[in-house]
Write a protein that holds these residues in place. Structure first.
Motif, mmCIF file in Angstrom:
data_model
loop_
_atom_site.group_PDB
_atom_site.id
_atom_site.type_symbol
_atom_site.label_atom_id
_atom_site.label_comp_id
_atom_site.label_asym_id
_atom_site.label_seq_id
_atom_site.Cartn_x
_atom_site.Cartn_y
_atom_site.Cartn_z
ATOM 1 N N THR A 1 0.636 -1.145 -0.133
ATOM 2 C CA THR A 1 0.324 0.309 -0.242
ATOM 3 C C THR A 1 0.796 1.449 0.017
ATOM 4 N N ALA A 2 2.163 1.210 0.946
ATOM 5 C CA ALA A 2 2.699 2.678 1.280
ATOM 6 C C ALA A 2 3.396 2.574 -0.326
ATOM 7 N N SER A 3 4.136 1.002 -1.440
ATOM 8 C CA SER A 3 4.542 1.351 -2.301
ATOM 9 C C SER A 3 3.635 1.955 -3.562
ATOM 10 N N ALA A 4 2.495 1.735 -3.304
ATOM 11 C CA ALA A 4 1.574 2.117 -4.577
ATOM 12 C C ALA A 4 0.332 3.229 -4.692
ATOM 13 N N VAL A 5 0.513 3.389 -2.945
ATOM 14 C CA VAL A 5 -0.467 4.980 -2.707
ATOM 15 C C VAL A 5 0.989 6.068 -3.019
ATOM 16 N N GLY A 6 2.888 5.612 -2.013
ATOM 17 C CA GLY A 6 3.045 7.083 -2.686
ATOM 18 C C GLY A 6 3.366 6.729 -4.019
ATOM 19 N N GLN A 7 3.012 6.690 -4.841
ATOM 20 C CA GLN A 7 3.902 7.302 -6.308
ATOM 21 C C GLN A 7 2.234 8.150 -6.911
ATOM 22 N N VAL A 8 1.378 8.023 -6.006
ATOM 23 C CA VAL A 8 0.462 9.034 -6.233
ATOM 24 C C VAL A 8 0.335 10.241 -6.327
ATOM 25 N N ALA A 9 0.631 10.313 -4.161
ATOM 26 C CA ALA A 9 0.182 11.427 -3.796
ATOM 27 C C ALA A 9 1.275 11.456 -2.284
ATOM 28 N N GLU A 10 1.400 12.813 -1.547
ATOM 29 C CA GLU A 10 2.101 12.726 -1.057
ATOM 30 C C GLU A 10 1.951 12.759 0.529
ATOM 31 N N GLN A 11 2.881 11.913 1.335
ATOM 32 C CA GLN A 11 2.449 11.458 2.248
ATOM 33 C C GLN A 11 1.832 11.913 3.961
ATOM 34 N N GLY A 12 0.638 11.927 3.949
ATOM 35 C CA GLY A 12 0.879 13.158 5.528
ATOM 36 C C GLY A 12 -0.968 14.057 4.539
ATOM 37 N N TYR B 1 -3.772 11.553 -0.602
ATOM 38 C CA TYR B 1 -2.527 10.236 0.231
ATOM 39 C C TYR B 1 -3.891 8.926 0.529
ATOM 40 N N ALA B 2 -4.645 9.802 1.851
ATOM 41 C CA ALA B 2 -6.012 8.506 2.349
ATOM 42 C C ALA B 2 -6.322 8.253 0.953
ATOM 43 N N ILE B 3 -7.237 9.744 0.792
ATOM 44 C CA ILE B 3 -7.947 8.616 -1.079
ATOM 45 C C ILE B 3 -7.757 8.129 -1.109
ATOM 46 N N ALA B 4 -6.476 8.257 -1.454
ATOM 47 C CA ALA B 4 -5.745 6.667 -3.189
ATOM 48 C C ALA B 4 -5.725 5.654 -2.151
ATOM 49 N N ALA B 5 -5.475 5.573 -0.488
ATOM 50 C CA ALA B 5 -6.001 4.373 0.047
ATOM 51 C C ALA B 5 -6.970 3.444 -0.271
ATOM 52 N N LEU B 6 -7.832 4.672 0.371
ATOM 53 C CA LEU B 6 -9.378 4.015 0.502
ATOM 54 C C LEU B 6 -9.062 4.501 -1.827
ATOM 55 N N THR B 7 -8.988 3.851 -2.453
ATOM 56 C CA THR B 7 -9.172 3.481 -3.582
ATOM 57 C C THR B 7 -8.402 2.694 -3.832
ATOM 58 N N LEU B 8 -7.507 2.455 -3.367
ATOM 59 C CA LEU B 8 -6.334 1.101 -3.883
ATOM 60 C C LEU B 8 -7.598 0.259 -2.856
ATOM 61 N N ALA C 1 -12.016 9.514 -9.259
ATOM 62 C CA ALA C 1 -10.878 9.786 -11.028
ATOM 63 C C ALA C 1 -10.319 9.037 -11.763
ATOM 64 N N PRO C 2 -10.363 9.301 -13.184
ATOM 65 C CA PRO C 2 -10.871 8.230 -14.066
ATOM 66 C C PRO C 2 -8.465 8.253 -13.744
ATOM 67 N N GLU C 3 -8.281 9.212 -13.831
ATOM 68 C CA GLU C 3 -6.446 9.824 -13.905
ATOM 69 C C GLU C 3 -6.340 8.452 -12.645
ATOM 70 N N LEU C 4 -7.085 8.416 -10.808
ATOM 71 C CA LEU C 4 -6.169 7.786 -10.376
ATOM 72 C C LEU C 4 -6.805 6.235 -10.325
#
Length: 569
Positions: free
Chosen positions: A85-96, A100-107, A262-265
């Motif tokens: 999760t950290a590896s994937a989400v870190g590619q699309v958003a900055e931690q904190g 980043y939290a929305i990307a984790a939910l999307t994952l 979002a389609p890009e996310l």
């Protein structure tokens, strides 16, 4: 339609009684004590606020209890999935950040959706394409990466990197910034947790404690470390000396959240979500099957996909991140006597109470203690002996394990997972593309046929019998074609070739064309092609083509019949 297949709770719930209630409540108390520090620690590993770990351990557990088939599997955040999760989400958003939290939910949402689709389509068998050696190699490498990633918290320094070289280089450049108080807390926590794992239970038993109580106190080892270090930070105000602490954790039940659409996310996270789903499913099913076998129970892998998919969907809408069945917590749940999935529901209630009432108590909890919890937990995943074992057993498997470990450590977990999948498939294709084909002869005085290189058997110069020990398909059909051609070219006295199909379960169209080519070439030089011991389904398939109509020889019920008729014995 049997609705209990999709909702197993309707089956075991009818038989639920006082005995099951008592056993499940005891198991839930033990697992809850274990999960509180573990959930906080794995959220830290995933780069999320600590409360996200608690949230990811509440709704998902309840949903799995309703839809899953394992009576002991405990679902929630686990080390490997947290790292992914950290590896994937870190590619699309900055931690904190909120992104980043929305990307984790999307994952979690994408992972849950993929698992649900696989479950409805009954595609659980696809996980079999990940070989055990490759999975073992990936988990070993992930354990090393996870442990290394936590040393920045133990040392109290900044650090970054997704690969082992990057992490080590980052740590080396910050060695001058070590916070010695943090290092002391982290080092003592690691030492204590290792001691608890190996020596605490024997120590308690020697003091005369009941075995059940000794078990509970041993499992609660991380809680003792949390309490001791939290009190130390609070009493001596160590946060003013640079010791990083958890800080304020909201007192609330899991909130209702929405993943991003979002389609890009979605596009950026789709592949990582698939990889997380596959790895999580394989780990979860392996644990569930192992525990079920101990009680002569069974699980349904396809329904497990639905249960895990529902759990991840729950995480996506309640402030969590991707989850799966964890080995350590499931074993604790099993050993504590959980009788039904209801133990998971009671665990969720316990965690919900903790989220409401106990979160202020972790304000002074040092990050170093959570890091120590992670390090001690994941080092049990590291099994470098798999390299020695596979080297002595099969060099191909060793190559797959070594490649997976090196790629994961050197290029990151996503590359490691993708490489593991590709290597597993290539390894399967390699092994089956060169099927074992043995020339066989008759064991004297019997009707049994064995390999001429391993046994003293009867053969005949005009007869070549080849036992094909693999199903025939596009990847290996040409191999058999070339093998027959070479053997006949080497021995000009051969008049008959018999293909013994006792081990052949399927012949695809490419293999059928190769068999037709073999038949044609042998016919041109006056050599008959025969088959023996063909299984019914394979014979049904062969009858749909023209091979049997054009065959230069016969199909024999047994190899002994073929040997007797073709050699006039």
């Amino acid at each position: 339609m049997d609705i209990t297949r999709y909702m197993p709770v309707l089956s075991w719930g009818r038989r639920y009684g006082r005995k099951e209630l008592s056993a499940d409540l005891i198991a839930a108390v033990i697992v809850t004590i274990m999960l509180i520090p573990q959930s906080l620690a794995y959220a830290l590993l995933a780069g999320l606020p600590p409360e996200a770990g608690l949230y990811a351990s509440i709704a998902p557990i309840v949903l799995y209890a309703l839809f899953g088939t394992s009576k002991a599997l405990a679902v929630g955040p686990v080390a490997v999935v947290s790292l992914l999760t950290a590896s994937a989400v870190g590619q699309v958003a900055e931690q904190g950040t909120a992104g980043y939290a929305i990307a984790a939910l999307t994952l979690a949402f994408l992972s849950g959706g993929f698992l649900l689709v696989m479950g409805v389509l009954r595609l659980g068998f696809l996980a079999n394409f990940l070989s055990h050696p490759v999975i073992a190699g990936f988990i070993t490498a992930s354990g090393i990466l996870i442990a290394t990633s936590q040393f920045k918290h133990i040392l109290g320094v900044s650090g970054h990197g997704d690969t082992l070289p990057e992490m080590l280089l980052s740590l080396a450049t910050h060695l001058g910034d070590i916070n010695w108080i943090t290092l002391g807390l982290g080092g003592l926590s690691i030492s204590f947790l290792f001691w608890v794992r190996k020596h605490f239970k024997p120590f308690l038993l020697k003091l005369g404690a009941p075995e059940k109580l000794a078990d509970v106190l041993t499992k609660a080892g991380p809680v003792f470390a949390v309490i001791a270090t939290t009190v130390a930070v609070w009493a001596f105000e160590l946060q003013t000396q640079g010791v990083k602490i958890v800080g304020e954790v909201p007192q609330s039940l899991p909130p209702l959240t929405l993943p991003g659409f979002a389609p890009e996310l979605l596009g950026a996270l789709l592949l990582p979500a698939i990889l997380i789903s596959v790895i999580g499913f394989v780990e979860s099913v392996s644990v569930a099957q192992t525990l079920a076998a101990k009680k002569r129970q069974r699980i349904d892998p396809d329904q497990e996909l639905i249960g895990l998919g529902a759990a991840n969907m729950g995480a996506a809408f309640t402030g969590g991140y991707p989850v799966t069945g964890g080995f350590a917590r499931s074993v604790v749940n099993f050993d504590a006597g959980a009788e039904t999935p209801a133990a998971g529901i009671y665990t969720a209630i316990g965690l919900a109470i903790a989220a409401l009432a106990l979160t202020p108590l972790v304000y002074y909890l040092p990050n170093a203690t959570l890091a120590a919890t992670i390090i001690v937990a994941v080092l049990s995943l590291v099994d470098l002996s798999i390299l020695k074992t596979t080297w002595s057993y099969a060099h191909a498997d060793f190559s797959a394990v070594a490649a997976t470990i090196l790629l994961t450590l050197g290029l990151g977990v996503e590359v490691g997972v993708a490489a593991g999948v590709i290597i597993s498939v290539l390894l399967h294709l390699y092994k089956t593309s060169r099927p074992h084909v043995a020339e066989v002869g008759r064991v004297p005085g019997t009707e049994h046929f064995r390999n001429v290189l391993r046994h003293d058997v009867q053969t005949h110069p005009s007869l070549l019998t080849l036992r094909v020990d693999e199903s025939l398909y596009f990847a290996n059909a040409r191999f058999l074609e070339d093998l027959v051609q070479n053997r006949v070219s080497e021995r000009t006295d051969i008049k008959h070739v018999v293909l013994m199909f006792s081990a052949v379960n399927e012949v695809d169209y490419s293999a059928l064309e190769s068999l037709e080519a073999i038949n044609f070439r042998l016919g041109e030089i006056g050599v008959g092609l025969h088959f023996s011991e063909v299984k019914g389904p394979v014979m049904d398939r062969l009858k749909r083509g023209h091979l049997l109509e054009q065959l230069n020889g016969k199909v024999f019920l047994s190899q002994n019949d073929a040997f007797r008729e073709l050699t006039h014995d």
